[in-house]
Design an enzyme around this catalytic site. Sequence first.
Site, short mmCIF file in Angstrom:
data_model
loop_
_atom_site.label_atom_id
_atom_site.label_comp_id
_atom_site.label_asym_id
_atom_site.label_seq_id
_atom_site.Cartn_x
_atom_site.Cartn_y
_atom_site.Cartn_z
N CYS A 151 0.83 -1.21 0.00
CA CYS A 151 0.00 0.00 0.00
C CYS A 151 0.87 1.27 0.00
O CYS A 151 1.51 1.56 -0.98
CB CYS A 151 -0.98 -0.04 1.16
SG CYS A 151 -2.40 1.06 0.95
N HIS A 207 -3.95 -5.48 -0.07
CA HIS A 207 -3.61 -5.95 1.28
C HIS A 207 -3.67 -7.47 1.36
O HIS A 207 -4.73 -8.04 1.59
CB HIS A 207 -4.58 -5.34 2.30
CG HIS A 207 -4.27 -3.92 2.65
ND1 HIS A 207 -3.60 -3.57 3.80
CD2 HIS A 207 -4.50 -2.76 1.99
CE1 HIS A 207 -3.45 -2.25 3.85
NE2 HIS A 207 -3.99 -1.74 2.76
N GLU A 255 -2.79 -9.40 3.66
CA GLU A 255 -3.12 -9.96 4.98
C GLU A 255 -4.61 -10.22 5.12
O GLU A 255 -5.04 -10.88 6.06
CB GLU A 255 -2.63 -9.02 6.09
CG GLU A 255 -3.53 -7.86 6.42
CD GLU A 255 -3.51 -6.74 5.40
OE1 GLU A 255 -4.33 -5.81 5.50
OE2 GLU A 255 -2.66 -6.78 4.48
#
Length: 372
Positions: A268, A351, A353
């Site tokens: 990001c 992202h 995760e």
Amino acid sequence: MKAYIYIENDLFMTANAFGAKGTFFGELVFNTSMSGYQEIISDPSYAGQFIVFSMPEIGIVGTNDDDNESKEIFTSGIFIREFNKNYSNFRAKKSLNEYLKEHGKIGVYDIDTRFLVKMIRDSGNLNCVVSTEISNKEKLKELLKSSKKIDEVNWVAKVSTKKPYKHQQGVWNTANKAFNKAKKCVKKLAVLDYGVKTNILNELVEVGFEVEVFPHNTKADELIKLYDSGKIEAIFLSNGPGEPKNLKDEIKELKKLIDKKIPMLGICLGHQLLSNAFGYETYKMKFGQHGANHPVLNQENKRIEITAQNHNYNVPEEICEVAIITHRNLFGDNVEGVRYKNYPIISVQHHPESSSGPHESKYIFKEFMSLL
């Protein structure tokens, strides 16, 4: 209680409110996720922004102590259609109302979020003021006019840790209903905290990194010294809020790390800062990409991954001069991931995760480990 809302396009609205009282300023963005509102609200990348949820029902699962992405909430507030005051979930510890009140943030409800999403889509992100204290439109207009815009504030300095710390918690284990403990260390990793999410740290620990988190303004010379002495073997550049081009000191330090050819992974904001450090300036998108349902094409294996996104800025197409474009967003065909030529550096805009969101991009953490 009532909330009075003034948006810079001269729209004035009244709605109901919950959470904290007061007057709040921010930039309106919409998020299309269907679940995971606590992770979204506690993501430091939303600092200085109001989150407009396109999902109409919010609050039904309450909040808990384990799903926070940060110890504090940095978003200005949230806009929702239907506020569920009563929550029902076996993991819940408190209501969304209590959660926002505890962190001093406002929630606005009984408002047409479908209309707001369309407005943001057509007009781009808009600045807004929300108040439970001031009902006069003209006064709110003047307050908003004199307030600082999101691009004028160094939000990274506000959300970053003030001193280094070690993170030793792995991912949430559904079967054990607890976080995994750190595994045997494979590689030592320094994390530059521009607003890092807790679950990113969890994923790094899960694949075998020994993780130490450093403030955003840590000098490159300090990290190079640690690298040369073997105390760290790689660097992770985290997500975070605000305009990346404003972080001139951070970009200057990154250039030194790049010249040293230290292995790095950026996610990001970290992805955007790398682009700027290589000399390719980022640009602001019309309304950004925020949600857990964005399709991304992996250019190398031609698979489509559904990803979680939260960003207003992106890297330019010209990055292909110094990097191989590994991922593309299929909503806007914009650059989503790169691998730099002649450098042990990779970065992605989305992202991996997946908190909240799908798990299809988690392999990127293992890929980074393999790079080392």
